[in-house]
Write a protein that holds these residues in place. Structure first.
Motif, mmCIF file in Angstrom:
data_model
loop_
_atom_site.group_PDB
_atom_site.id
_atom_site.type_symbol
_atom_site.label_atom_id
_atom_site.label_comp_id
_atom_site.label_asym_id
_atom_site.label_seq_id
_atom_site.Cartn_x
_atom_site.Cartn_y
_atom_site.Cartn_z
ATOM 1 N N LEU A 1 2.179 -20.734 -86.678
ATOM 2 C CA LEU A 1 3.051 -21.956 -87.341
ATOM 3 C C LEU A 1 4.696 -21.868 -88.227
ATOM 4 C CD1 LEU A 1 2.071 -24.205 -90.074
ATOM 5 C CD2 LEU A 1 2.749 -21.768 -91.334
ATOM 6 N N LEU A 2 4.883 -20.486 -87.834
ATOM 7 C CA LEU A 2 6.281 -20.628 -88.467
ATOM 8 C C LEU A 2 6.957 -20.935 -87.110
ATOM 9 C CD1 LEU A 2 6.630 -17.550 -90.945
ATOM 10 C CD2 LEU A 2 7.069 -20.185 -91.246
ATOM 11 N N THR A 3 7.008 -20.778 -86.211
ATOM 12 C CA THR A 3 7.937 -20.897 -84.656
ATOM 13 C C THR A 3 7.965 -22.926 -84.739
ATOM 14 O OG1 THR A 3 6.115 -20.542 -83.498
ATOM 15 C CG2 THR A 3 7.489 -18.486 -83.925
ATOM 16 N N SER A 4 6.424 -23.173 -84.410
ATOM 17 C CA SER A 4 6.003 -24.339 -84.241
ATOM 18 C C SER A 4 7.692 -25.368 -85.668
ATOM 19 C CB SER A 4 4.760 -25.254 -84.968
ATOM 20 O OG SER A 4 4.136 -24.314 -83.379
ATOM 21 N N PHE A 5 6.622 -24.679 -86.923
ATOM 22 C CA PHE A 5 8.277 -24.727 -87.974
ATOM 23 C C PHE A 5 9.701 -25.660 -87.383
ATOM 24 C CE2 PHE A 5 10.315 -24.834 -91.613
ATOM 25 C CZ PHE A 5 10.061 -25.755 -92.505
ATOM 26 N N VAL A 6 10.034 -23.772 -87.067
ATOM 27 C CA VAL A 6 11.674 -24.260 -87.021
ATOM 28 C C VAL A 6 12.149 -25.103 -85.649
ATOM 29 C CG1 VAL A 6 13.189 -22.261 -85.604
ATOM 30 C CG2 VAL A 6 12.003 -21.333 -87.125
ATOM 31 N N ASP A 7 10.899 -25.402 -84.648
ATOM 32 C CA ASP A 7 11.485 -26.747 -83.861
ATOM 33 C C ASP A 7 10.809 -27.763 -84.714
ATOM 34 O OD1 ASP A 7 10.886 -25.333 -81.655
ATOM 35 O OD2 ASP A 7 9.696 -24.902 -81.724
ATOM 36 N N ARG B 1 12.794 -13.984 -83.676
ATOM 37 C CA ARG B 1 13.818 -13.753 -83.386
ATOM 38 C C ARG B 1 14.572 -14.794 -81.889
ATOM 39 N NH1 ARG B 1 14.018 -8.524 -83.544
ATOM 40 N NH2 ARG B 1 14.055 -7.463 -81.632
ATOM 41 N N GLU B 2 13.391 -14.885 -80.864
ATOM 42 C CA GLU B 2 13.754 -15.566 -79.648
ATOM 43 C C GLU B 2 13.815 -16.715 -80.164
ATOM 44 O OE1 GLU B 2 10.369 -14.996 -77.359
ATOM 45 O OE2 GLU B 2 10.695 -12.935 -76.787
ATOM 46 N N LYS B 3 13.139 -17.652 -80.613
ATOM 47 C CA LYS B 3 12.758 -18.136 -81.775
ATOM 48 C C LYS B 3 14.771 -19.145 -82.023
ATOM 49 C CE LYS B 3 10.632 -21.395 -81.757
ATOM 50 N NZ LYS B 3 10.520 -21.918 -80.472
ATOM 51 N N PHE B 4 14.838 -18.220 -82.912
ATOM 52 C CA PHE B 4 16.265 -18.313 -84.073
ATOM 53 C C PHE B 4 17.542 -18.834 -82.416
ATOM 54 C CE2 PHE B 4 14.251 -18.449 -87.548
ATOM 55 C CZ PHE B 4 14.851 -19.168 -88.440
ATOM 56 N N THR B 5 17.242 -17.829 -81.404
ATOM 57 C CA THR B 5 18.031 -17.557 -80.303
ATOM 58 C C THR B 5 18.420 -18.921 -79.495
ATOM 59 O OG1 THR B 5 17.537 -15.268 -79.764
ATOM 60 C CG2 THR B 5 18.522 -15.992 -78.859
ATOM 61 N N GLU B 6 17.131 -19.271 -79.465
ATOM 62 C CA GLU B 6 16.780 -20.482 -79.012
ATOM 63 C C GLU B 6 17.641 -21.822 -79.874
ATOM 64 O OE1 GLU B 6 12.068 -21.268 -77.312
ATOM 65 O OE2 GLU B 6 12.891 -23.218 -78.259
ATOM 66 N N VAL B 7 16.962 -22.297 -80.723
ATOM 67 C CA VAL B 7 17.834 -22.738 -81.800
ATOM 68 C C VAL B 7 19.518 -22.918 -82.064
ATOM 69 C CG1 VAL B 7 18.260 -23.402 -84.703
ATOM 70 C CG2 VAL B 7 16.034 -22.912 -83.532
ATOM 71 N N ASP B 8 20.519 -21.536 -81.735
ATOM 72 C CA ASP B 8 21.221 -21.254 -81.851
ATOM 73 C C ASP B 8 21.931 -22.056 -80.663
ATOM 74 O OD1 ASP B 8 21.754 -19.923 -84.294
ATOM 75 O OD2 ASP B 8 22.244 -18.086 -83.118
ATOM 76 N N ARG B 9 21.240 -21.543 -79.376
ATOM 77 C CA ARG B 9 21.803 -22.363 -78.391
ATOM 78 C C ARG B 9 21.658 -23.502 -78.204
ATOM 79 N NH1 ARG B 9 18.896 -17.369 -75.001
ATOM 80 N NH2 ARG B 9 20.537 -15.935 -74.835
ATOM 81 N N SER B 10 20.478 -24.142 -78.884
ATOM 82 C CA SER B 10 20.455 -26.040 -79.249
ATOM 83 C C SER B 10 21.769 -26.402 -80.023
ATOM 84 C CB SER B 10 19.092 -26.100 -79.395
ATOM 85 O OG SER B 10 18.604 -27.785 -79.917
#
Lengths: 209, 209
Positions: B60-66, B131-140
């Motif tokens: 849920l939380l990784t989807s929520f970050v998206d 951590r992977e998810k937020f790395t993606e967020v930062d890159r975006s």
């Protein structure tokens, strides 16, 4: 106690031993896994000795933040002294430079001292006492940076910038890199430090300096 | 559902209802108090409907970050369009400006959307998937900023700066303000925004622009 603590010499007393043990326990287990028992084990002290010094985990953690702040200030005072520009760079690099950070820990991002800081500080979102403590920490950092900038302006090395506003900007940048570095896979600190050097040159240094 | 959500219209499906409910539950109870039951209650859905869409709290939380990232990108695309300098300022102000933040929440620092972001992101210190998810967020985020800067350099509004390095610098500053603002008593965003304006003028804009 684990061998890789960044603190010099032996602890002076059981209070300092508890602080060092807290650091090691946080690094090893993270905030969620921190317990008084683990800290007592790590410090080789009884739980009753612990409770002689601290009321609870909360009391311990706010003291721990003071301890880390004092450690940083001690290390900075050892490294400072070559003028405002060098002092400003030293201040920022002591926190952000990966080669400095490596001296503290050569492990994964999860267990660096910055990760510990981020986990602790995130508690401040919900916890008013921890929020007060980190407000104090920020002000202490900002005062130290503002003093460096003020000296730079007074000695004509820096332009006539507002020391407080500049200190807020630099502290925010350092907090951002701390937050990001511990919560992503790669380490963007090289690009941040290069951009910080450009900022110092373009926005702070006098053109004729 | 609580009345003060920042999302327009009704949710399209139960997946979106769950995302909105997660936002409300995080605001109300913080990360530590978040439970599937509370999210299901908030969304007016059964726990089995929840588990039809998500494996567990982690999923849920990784989807929520998206979801939050997509929301931000949607709002930014609505506000953007007046050239590179205005776009860069809009991007930063959408996140940092207290008057924008107030539109989302008028409550205490503890329950703002930025506080929720900080609590979630701090989990990345210990959790590799987050951590992977937020790395993606930062890159975006960085890609979006780098594109604005690249357009500014190409059109001659900005100096010939490195778009990636500038994007890293600006993203770090924004992350720092997000982190600090949610974890201290006062709100230093005015000083940060003023210093950011100085930075844009001194370090990015061409002297003749």
């Amino acid at each position: 106690m684990a061998p890789e603590t960044p603190f010099p010499g032996d602890p002076d007393d059981s209070r300092e031993a508890i602080m060092r043990a807290t650091y090691c326990a946080l690094k090893q287990y993270g905030y969620a896994g921190l317990s008084i028992q683990r800290i007592a084990d790590e410090a080789d002290l009884s739980k009753s000795t612990f409770y002689h010094h601290y009321d609870d985990k909360h009391d311990l953690l706010t003291s721990f933040v003071d301890f880390i702040l004092a450690e940083f200030t001690r290390v900075f005072s050892l490294e400072a002294g070559d003028g405002p520009e060098a002092n400003l760079r030293t201040f920022v690099r002591l926190i952000l430079d990966p080669t400095t950070a490596e001296k503290v820990s050569e492990e994964s991002p999860a267990s660096t001292v910055l990760g510990t800081y981020v986990e602790l500080r995130a508690q401040a979102v919900q916890d008013e006492t921890i929020r007060e403590k980190f407000t104090e920490v920020d002000r202490s950092f900002e005062d130290q940076i503002a003093e460096i900038v003020e000296n730079g302006v007074a000695s004509g090395v820096f332009r006539d910038v507002d020391p407080e506003q500049t200190a807020t900007f630099v502290s925010t940048l350092v907090a951002g890199q701390t937050f990001r570095q511990s919560t992503r896979d790669d380490d963007p600190s090289e690009a941040v430090l290069a951009a910080f050097d450009d900022y110092v040159r373009e926005s702070l240094l006098r053109d004729d300096a």
